[in-house]
Design an enzyme around this catalytic site. Sequence first.
Site, PDB file in Angstrom:
ATOM      1  N   PHE A   3       0.958  -1.236   0.072  1.00  0.00           N
ATOM      2  CA  PHE A   3      -0.082   0.125   0.112  1.00  0.00           C
ATOM      3  C   PHE A   3       0.911   1.436  -0.208  1.00  0.00           C
ATOM      4  O   PHE A   3       1.879   1.154   0.251  1.00  0.00           O
ATOM      5  CB  PHE A   3      -1.010   0.100   1.250  1.00  0.00           C
ATOM      6  CG  PHE A   3      -0.135   0.177   2.422  1.00  0.00           C
ATOM      7  CD1 PHE A   3      -0.287   1.468   2.991  1.00  0.00           C
ATOM      8  CD2 PHE A   3       0.521  -0.757   3.327  1.00  0.00           C
ATOM      9  CE1 PHE A   3       0.488   1.851   4.209  1.00  0.00           C
ATOM     10  CE2 PHE A   3       1.062  -0.449   4.633  1.00  0.00           C
ATOM     11  CZ  PHE A   3       1.053   0.804   5.057  1.00  0.00           C
TER      12      PHE A   3
ATOM     13  N   SER B  78       1.481   4.861  12.112  1.00  0.00           N
ATOM     14  CA  SER B  78       1.814   3.341  11.924  1.00  0.00           C
ATOM     15  C   SER B  78       0.552   2.876  11.308  1.00  0.00           C
ATOM     16  O   SER B  78      -0.556   3.321  11.500  1.00  0.00           O
ATOM     17  CB  SER B  78       2.122   2.827  13.232  1.00  0.00           C
ATOM     18  OG  SER B  78       0.954   2.065  13.606  1.00  0.00           O
ATOM     19  N   LYS B  79       0.759   1.763  10.473  1.00  0.00           N
ATOM     20  CA  LYS B  79      -0.200   1.234   9.855  1.00  0.00           C
ATOM     21  C   LYS B  79      -1.303   0.484  10.601  1.00  0.00           C
ATOM     22  O   LYS B  79      -2.333   0.236  10.314  1.00  0.00           O
ATOM     23  CB  LYS B  79       0.224   0.366   8.648  1.00  0.00           C
ATOM     24  CG  LYS B  79       0.964  -0.831   9.105  1.00  0.00           C
ATOM     25  CD  LYS B  79       1.199  -1.412   7.540  1.00  0.00           C
ATOM     26  CE  LYS B  79       1.977  -2.871   7.738  1.00  0.00           C
ATOM     27  NZ  LYS B  79       2.424  -3.543   6.614  1.00  0.00           N
ATOM     28  N   ARG B  80      -0.657   0.042  11.828  1.00  0.00           N
ATOM     29  CA  ARG B  80      -1.532  -0.599  12.848  1.00  0.00           C
ATOM     30  C   ARG B  80      -2.495   0.390  13.325  1.00  0.00           C
ATOM     31  O   ARG B  80      -3.722   0.038  13.581  1.00  0.00           O
ATOM     32  CB  ARG B  80      -0.547  -1.351  13.731  1.00  0.00           C
ATOM     33  CG  ARG B  80      -0.466  -3.000  13.376  1.00  0.00           C
ATOM     34  CD  ARG B  80       0.606  -3.457  14.118  1.00  0.00           C
ATOM     35  NE  ARG B  80       1.857  -2.658  14.444  1.00  0.00           N
ATOM     36  CZ  ARG B  80       2.212  -1.932  15.184  1.00  0.00           C
ATOM     37  NH1 ARG B  80       1.805  -1.742  16.405  1.00  0.00           N
ATOM     38  NH2 ARG B  80       3.536  -1.361  14.949  1.00  0.00           N
ATOM     39  N   ARG B  81      -2.205   1.714  13.639  1.00  0.00           N
ATOM     40  CA  ARG B  81      -2.708   2.360  14.679  1.00  0.00           C
ATOM     41  C   ARG B  81      -3.590   3.490  13.580  1.00  0.00           C
ATOM     42  O   ARG B  81      -4.808   3.867  14.036  1.00  0.00           O
ATOM     43  CB  ARG B  81      -1.769   3.152  15.267  1.00  0.00           C
ATOM     44  CG  ARG B  81      -2.068   3.089  16.750  1.00  0.00           C
ATOM     45  CD  ARG B  81      -1.015   4.016  17.396  1.00  0.00           C
ATOM     46  NE  ARG B  81       0.043   4.745  16.949  1.00  0.00           N
ATOM     47  CZ  ARG B  81       1.146   4.515  17.157  1.00  0.00           C
ATOM     48  NH1 ARG B  81       1.493   3.813  18.277  1.00  0.00           N
ATOM     49  NH2 ARG B  81       2.257   4.907  16.391  1.00  0.00           N
TER      50      ARG B  81
END
Length: 463
Positions: free
Chosen positions: A17, A239-242
Amino acid sequence: MSDVSPRFRFAPSPTGFFHVGGARTALFNWALARRLGGRFVLRIEDTDEARNRPEWTDGIIDALAWLGISADDPVFEGPHFQSDSAQSHLAAAERLVASGNAYYCAMTPEEITERAGAEGGTGYGGWSRDLGLGPGSGRVLRFRVPDGSTVVHDLVRGEVSFDNAVIEDFVLVRGNGSPVFNLANVVDDIEMGITHVVRAEEHLPNTPKQQMIWDALGHAPPVWGHVPVLVNEQRKKLSKRRDKVALEQYRDEGYLATAMVNYLMTLGWSAGDDREIRPWAEIESLFRLEDVNLSPAFFDIKKLAAFNGEYIRMMPIDEFVAECDRWVPADWDRERLAAIATHIQPRLVTFSDLPGIVDFLFGDVVTDDDSWSKTMSTEYARPLLESTIGQYSELGDWSADVLKSTLELVMEPFGVKLGKAQAPVRVAVTGRTVGPPLFESIEVLGREETLVRLGRALEQLAT
Ligand code: GLU
């Protein structure tokens, strides 16, 4: 270097992405390459084979094109693939061995930890420097870090000095023979004639090492520019998680590329005046790395949404209608869509909100219990609806103005203000307590459907 036309590059590692931070880095490079009459080289750093897929490169090119960085523009060059240059990386490594700037080391990570511990340190202490080892399976190639210090000239940060004593002899080629990022990155930059390396701040710790490699390979380093990190509301690095960091996601939610581009360019940069919204051509003519500031830039989704709203309002109505067209089901009446468009445009935030805002014009009205009970439980709701139906049925001119003044007359005996009087009418007609301007919506919906809906609500109230 002044007689060489500047060559910038954008060097993403494909990850599946496109990060908004990467988008900003690409745009900074693009603005400079265009303004300075240079080139924008796209290099896909695809050497991590376990994590590479060809479609990811297509995704990068599509995302760049969406931002206006078109592969068809003469300023654009590439894509080049780092994996195609493995031989050059290794040839450069050999030159570094031949010139005495690199050496082989056979120590395992365990041996290094043990020896460092015994000597009261942590890192690698250059212990194989003078062993004269040749290449061999499992042996890494290390750079011989010289004494002294390394001064990085950075257009954003000024001069940044690194004490070489704290930089260990870092690895250039792994034990399995594959080149490490710092080597591959520098060799590609040299071979592609890159003059300016503009990238994320997180690469600053790599920069003294990379500059040493440039130097050892006999080249003057490029102009560096490390741009500040993007952070979220809690001031933590995105961050891609958050956080929502994929550019594609914003595109799919109906953010306009123009708004996104303008917003990204304001993250860490301003032209020195109070204006933030300005067209790309102007941004391109004004953008300078020297004006980029050092502090982390807050990627504020609310502000991005406000930019998007601004850009939506600036669209010529024909363009706006054409864009709306793409966001609603194919079987919705286009004439009706065009009719409501001017009333939607001033308040729309993203295009993906559109269907949910105007769906009541294209199918049965769906009312949720909450909206119903909030607006229909008043004493006046029922007689007001009754009287509205009576007056609306008699109207000759079915226009928003007349619909409004008629309701104003209707509401008088009930002693309520327009907002209160509109509420039950709105819920009866649209199913919701909020939405596009009511009288314009009723005008677009038409007499017949409006009266049916008002009648149905009244019936429901009577039971
Ligand atoms: N491939 C690196 C990354 O995506 C960029 C390296 C660079 O710009 O020098 O972080």
